[in-house]
Write a protein that holds these residues in place. Structure first.
Motif, PDB file in Angstrom:
ATOM      1  N   THR A  42       0.538  -1.307  -0.452  1.00  0.00           N
ATOM      2  CA  THR A  42       0.066   0.127   0.068  1.00  0.00           C
ATOM      3  C   THR A  42       0.649   1.078   0.182  1.00  0.00           C
ATOM      4  O   THR A  42       0.628   2.619  -0.905  1.00  0.00           O
ATOM      5  CB  THR A  42      -0.912   0.128   0.884  1.00  0.00           C
ATOM      6  N   ARG A  43       2.327   1.053   0.834  1.00  0.00           N
ATOM      7  CA  ARG A  43       2.809   2.149   1.233  1.00  0.00           C
ATOM      8  C   ARG A  43       3.675   2.343  -0.649  1.00  0.00           C
ATOM      9  O   ARG A  43       3.961   3.996  -0.856  1.00  0.00           O
ATOM     10  CB  ARG A  43       4.091   2.491   1.943  1.00  0.00           C
ATOM     11  N   ALA A  44       3.408   0.955  -1.266  1.00  0.00           N
ATOM     12  CA  ALA A  44       4.522   1.310  -3.166  1.00  0.00           C
ATOM     13  C   ALA A  44       3.150   2.210  -3.681  1.00  0.00           C
ATOM     14  O   ALA A  44       3.141   3.288  -4.293  1.00  0.00           O
ATOM     15  CB  ALA A  44       5.109   0.355  -3.481  1.00  0.00           C
ATOM     16  N   LEU A  45       1.845   2.196  -3.515  1.00  0.00           N
ATOM     17  CA  LEU A  45       0.696   2.238  -4.124  1.00  0.00           C
ATOM     18  C   LEU A  45      -0.015   3.885  -4.401  1.00  0.00           C
ATOM     19  O   LEU A  45       0.381   4.498  -4.822  1.00  0.00           O
ATOM     20  CB  LEU A  45      -0.503   1.631  -4.178  1.00  0.00           C
ATOM     21  N   GLU A  46       0.438   5.074  -2.767  1.00  0.00           N
ATOM     22  CA  GLU A  46       0.262   5.375  -2.202  1.00  0.00           C
ATOM     23  C   GLU A  46       1.409   6.497  -2.927  1.00  0.00           C
ATOM     24  O   GLU A  46       1.375   7.619  -3.044  1.00  0.00           O
ATOM     25  CB  GLU A  46       0.485   6.050  -0.496  1.00  0.00           C
ATOM     26  N   LEU A  47       2.900   5.995  -3.095  1.00  0.00           N
ATOM     27  CA  LEU A  47       3.582   6.830  -3.541  1.00  0.00           C
ATOM     28  C   LEU A  47       3.257   7.082  -4.689  1.00  0.00           C
ATOM     29  O   LEU A  47       3.678   7.410  -5.382  1.00  0.00           O
ATOM     30  CB  LEU A  47       4.809   6.067  -3.451  1.00  0.00           C
ATOM     31  N   LEU A  48       2.864   6.380  -5.396  1.00  0.00           N
ATOM     32  CA  LEU A  48       2.608   5.805  -6.914  1.00  0.00           C
ATOM     33  C   LEU A  48       1.138   7.006  -7.323  1.00  0.00           C
ATOM     34  O   LEU A  48       1.198   6.939  -8.424  1.00  0.00           O
ATOM     35  CB  LEU A  48       2.166   4.207  -7.743  1.00  0.00           C
ATOM     36  N   GLY A  49       0.184   7.558  -6.519  1.00  0.00           N
ATOM     37  CA  GLY A  49      -1.276   7.859  -6.030  1.00  0.00           C
ATOM     38  C   GLY A  49      -1.907   6.797  -6.991  1.00  0.00           C
ATOM     39  O   GLY A  49      -2.545   7.052  -7.883  1.00  0.00           O
ATOM     40  N   ALA A  50      -1.641   5.707  -6.412  1.00  0.00           N
ATOM     41  CA  ALA A  50      -2.210   4.096  -7.131  1.00  0.00           C
ATOM     42  C   ALA A  50      -3.340   3.395  -6.411  1.00  0.00           C
ATOM     43  O   ALA A  50      -3.876   2.364  -6.755  1.00  0.00           O
ATOM     44  CB  ALA A  50      -1.640   3.671  -8.234  1.00  0.00           C
ATOM     45  N   ARG A  51      -3.457   4.053  -5.304  1.00  0.00           N
ATOM     46  CA  ARG A  51      -4.542   3.340  -3.991  1.00  0.00           C
ATOM     47  C   ARG A  51      -5.959   3.491  -4.362  1.00  0.00           C
ATOM     48  O   ARG A  51      -6.342   4.173  -5.533  1.00  0.00           O
ATOM     49  CB  ARG A  51      -4.243   4.514  -2.521  1.00  0.00           C
ATOM     50  N   PRO A  52      -6.544   2.715  -3.883  1.00  0.00           N
ATOM     51  CA  PRO A  52      -6.597   1.795  -2.911  1.00  0.00           C
ATOM     52  C   PRO A  52      -6.012   0.717  -3.009  1.00  0.00           C
ATOM     53  O   PRO A  52      -5.576  -0.094  -4.135  1.00  0.00           O
ATOM     54  CB  PRO A  52      -7.939   1.535  -2.624  1.00  0.00           C
ATOM     55  N   TYR A  53      -5.274  -0.642  -2.471  1.00  0.00           N
ATOM     56  CA  TYR A  53      -4.694  -1.681  -2.592  1.00  0.00           C
ATOM     57  C   TYR A  53      -5.774  -2.821  -3.217  1.00  0.00           C
ATOM     58  O   TYR A  53      -7.223  -2.668  -2.559  1.00  0.00           O
ATOM     59  CB  TYR A  53      -4.352  -2.074  -1.052  1.00  0.00           C
ATOM     60  N   ARG A  54      -5.443  -3.008  -4.053  1.00  0.00           N
ATOM     61  CA  ARG A  54      -6.719  -4.002  -5.088  1.00  0.00           C
ATOM     62  C   ARG A  54      -5.770  -5.899  -5.622  1.00  0.00           C
ATOM     63  O   ARG A  54      -6.761  -6.714  -5.066  1.00  0.00           O
ATOM     64  CB  ARG A  54      -7.130  -3.634  -6.473  1.00  0.00           C
ATOM     65  N   GLY A  55      -5.011  -5.700  -4.816  1.00  0.00           N
ATOM     66  CA  GLY A  55      -5.000  -7.163  -4.698  1.00  0.00           C
ATOM     67  C   GLY A  55      -2.880  -7.057  -4.934  1.00  0.00           C
ATOM     68  O   GLY A  55      -2.189  -6.254  -5.987  1.00  0.00           O
ATOM     69  N   LEU A  56      -2.278  -8.251  -4.762  1.00  0.00           N
ATOM     70  CA  LEU A  56      -0.994  -8.732  -4.664  1.00  0.00           C
ATOM     71  C   LEU A  56      -0.683 -10.623  -5.368  1.00  0.00           C
ATOM     72  O   LEU A  56      -1.849 -11.222  -5.173  1.00  0.00           O
ATOM     73  CB  LEU A  56      -0.074  -8.847  -3.655  1.00  0.00           C
TER      74      LEU A  56
END
Lengths: 115, 286
Positions: free
Chosen positions: B219-233
């Protein structure tokens, strides 16, 4: 070598929906070659991607699932893909609608070449 | 100075481990290296042994200690999580995780582990001190005693997951040859429900405990990319495709799929798993 890496990244960036692609030193978590449009904090993304990939690789090997080839994090506003199992990682930042299956295949092809 | 007997023992252990890295002698040999201050060598011995025998409780406990002493708290935490999966009443692992969560400011988790450690070994001064520090930080006295940790393998329904027979939730999926295992986890990697396939490829439960906290990192990585919310890994490995999907209330579905399964099959399994969890939750709420 740098030129070859840049050409490879340019090839990845041709896949529709890719915002940025870079090679990352797996151990240091630092970008060694970058191809990006717009603003991407490559250093921080590289560090987080390398740490996440390292952690998942340890988890997978420790639980008996073998080596990791590609990791993909999906978010509502984009995706982060990390490939590689050696000293260099391939990291791709893509839009939610990017053709991830194509991207994964491209990344696996690059990883084969890097071996 | 090493006595002749000690030297002979050391030689014997080394020979046994050279023949088989998972031989029981890896443990005393790694402890000897630790006493000698050769932490890296001791870590390597444990890692090699545990790769072949991933359910060796004492090996994981020693590896946690070695990682801690070498300053790698994250890996120490991973190993203690595995120890607790194998033995929920392991005092050192409860105490170690309690300290780690306290350091990270995750006070609810710290309290859970420290109180459990306190109940296992009442009066331990380090645990008592940590609980007092916790009380200072969050205010108020240490809370009521926690209940017994779930024994190994027991399912702990919580947070809206209806109490069901362990392993039954995903029965429709487990009969699919592409599905190797599917579990419901909380954010710390604790297995709440689900079942595993039995084809001998890896342990989804061991993987689960090692994945505790990984969503926060993603989620931290997605936040940095402006790509939240987490949808899966999604993690592709030699033996499986592993997916970690959010299913609400900080719960996650861990799905392990055959690597040869087509993408569409993998997607269908993920959708079905989420639907099944949704049905159980609706049933629980009703």
């Amino acid at each position: 070598m740098k030129e070859l890496l840049r050409q490879t990244l340019a090839q990845l960036r041709e896949v529709p929906g890719v915002r940025a692609a870079f090679f990352v030193d797996a151990e240091a978590g630092l970008p060694v070659a970058i191809d990006a449009v717009g603003e991407v904090d490559a250093r921080r993304v590289a560090a987080l991607a390398a740490a996440l990939r390292g952690r998942l690789a340890r988890a997978a090997v420790g639980a008996g699932f073998g080596a990791v080839s590609v990791v993909e994090v999906e978010g509502g506003g984009g995706r982060l893909l990390v490939g590689g199992d050696g000293e260099l990682l391939v990291v791709v930042v893509a839009d939610p609608v990017a053709a991830t299956e194509v991207l994964r295949q491209e990344m696996k092809g690059i990883m084969e070449v890097l071996r | 100075m090493m006595s002749n007997r000690q030297f002979a023992e050391l030689q014997q252990w080394s020979r046994e481990v050279a023949r088989d890295p998972a031989a029981p002698a890896f443990l005393p040999l790694a402890r000897w290296y630790r006493r000698e201050g050769r932490l890296e060598a001791a870590i390597q011995l444990c890692v090699r042994a545990l790769a072949r025998n991933p359910a060796h409780l004492e090996g994981h406990a020693l590896l946690a200690q070695l990682y801690l002493e070498s300053g790698d708290r994250e890996r120490a935490g991973d190993e203690w999580s595995i120890v607790l999966h194998l033995d929920p009443d392991h005092f050192e692992a409860q105490r170690g995780l309690g300290f780690l969560w306290l350091e990270r400011g995750e006070y609810a988790s710290a309290r859970r582990h420290l109180e459990r450690a306190e109940s296992l070994r009442p009066g331990d001064p380090a645990v008592r001190g940590a609980l007092e520090l916790l009380a200072e930080r969050v205010g108020g006295a240490p809370t009521e005693p926690v209940g017994r940790a779930a024994p190994k393998g027991e399912v702990r329904p919580s947070a809206g997951v209806r109490e069901v027979v362990p392993g039954r939730i995903f029965e429709p999926l487990l009969s699919d040859p592409a599905c190797r295992g599917v579990l419901v986890l909380d954010a710390a990697g604790v297995v709440l429900a689900g079942g595993l396939g039995s084809d001998g490829h890896g342990s989804a439960e061991l993987l689960a405990v090692r994945l505790g906290g990984v969503v926060a990192e993603a989620t931290r990585a997605l936040e940095l990319l402006g790509a939240r919310p987490y949808r899966g890994l999604r993690v592709e490995t030699e033996e499986a495709i592993i997916q970690l999907l959010p299913c609400g209330d900080e719960l996650f579905v861990l799905l392990v799929v055959d690597p040869a399964a087509p993408m569409a099959a993998s997607r269908r399994l993920a959708e079905t798993a989420l639907e099944l969890v949704g049905e159980v939750r609706e049933g629980g709420a009703a």
